[in-house]
Design a protein around this motif. Sequence first.
Motif: not given
Length: 293
Positions: A148-170
């Motif tokens: 619910f609003n994940g396209k604009s908030f939750d998922v982009p933020l999780l992707l950012t955190r994955c990349l900040a930790n040098r983790l390839q997100p799925v």
Amino acid sequence: RSGGETYRQPAATAATTDIEALATMLGGEVIEKANGAFIRFRHLIPLSRRHGSIELSTIEEIAGHSVATLSKNSVTASFDLTNAVYIDTATTGLAGGTGTYVFLIGAGYFENNAFVIEQLFLPRLADELAMLEYLNALVSERQGLVSFNGKSFDVPLLLTRCLANRLQPVLDLHEHLDLLHAARRIWKNDFGNCRLGTLEASLMGFERFEDIPGEEIPYIYMEFLRYGKIERLTPVLSHNKLDIASLVALVIVLAEKIDNRDGAALRSSEAKRVARLHSDVKSFERAAEILQR
């Protein structure tokens, strides 16, 4: 379980570490991985149960083409609601950005005639990678995301955190059904707004009591980190758990509007918008049928 993690049931003894004691107090379990530890809460909701007035087992009857119509074909007709991950997060800030952390991840999925909600809680920011790795493994075992609003908030933020930790997100490899967009297409501001709590009360016969306002959640977590205050963490966990359960109920309500065959359950404004949605995905005969009724 996924990711090769080991489990330790926390024991309330003088020898326990802070994270173990916290898990005991909150009713969770510590999950340790090579890159750190976090607390997991696991809840099983039988499909025979209702969420408000909504029968959860109805999810199994929703066809893929209905989901595609709801999304205006942003997901395909092969999207399987029973093989998706239902996701919602709590963060250190509501604006997002690179300085915002995700400290709580709610992930729901269907398994053995039940809806399972796993909540991953981060008691130490330094252990963020461990939690994200676990989420990666959980998501990779399934296909599709529902939010619910994940396209604009939750998922982009999780992707950012994955990349900040040098983790390839799925997460970004899956089709994503965002129910906020679908709800706005059918109801717009019919109920005053399209917040999840408003839709719960207006469409699901479900009302939260003593629920914590979402805007307070970042401050509650910061108080926990700075001063060790845990009293208000339980309402935060409850808020997140209810959000995940409501995603299932909401997608059922949305699909019932799209699939309604006799028109009896559609108000005039809903009927026009549902017909427009069918027309937008080139289901012209279905749109004409709805408008004619």
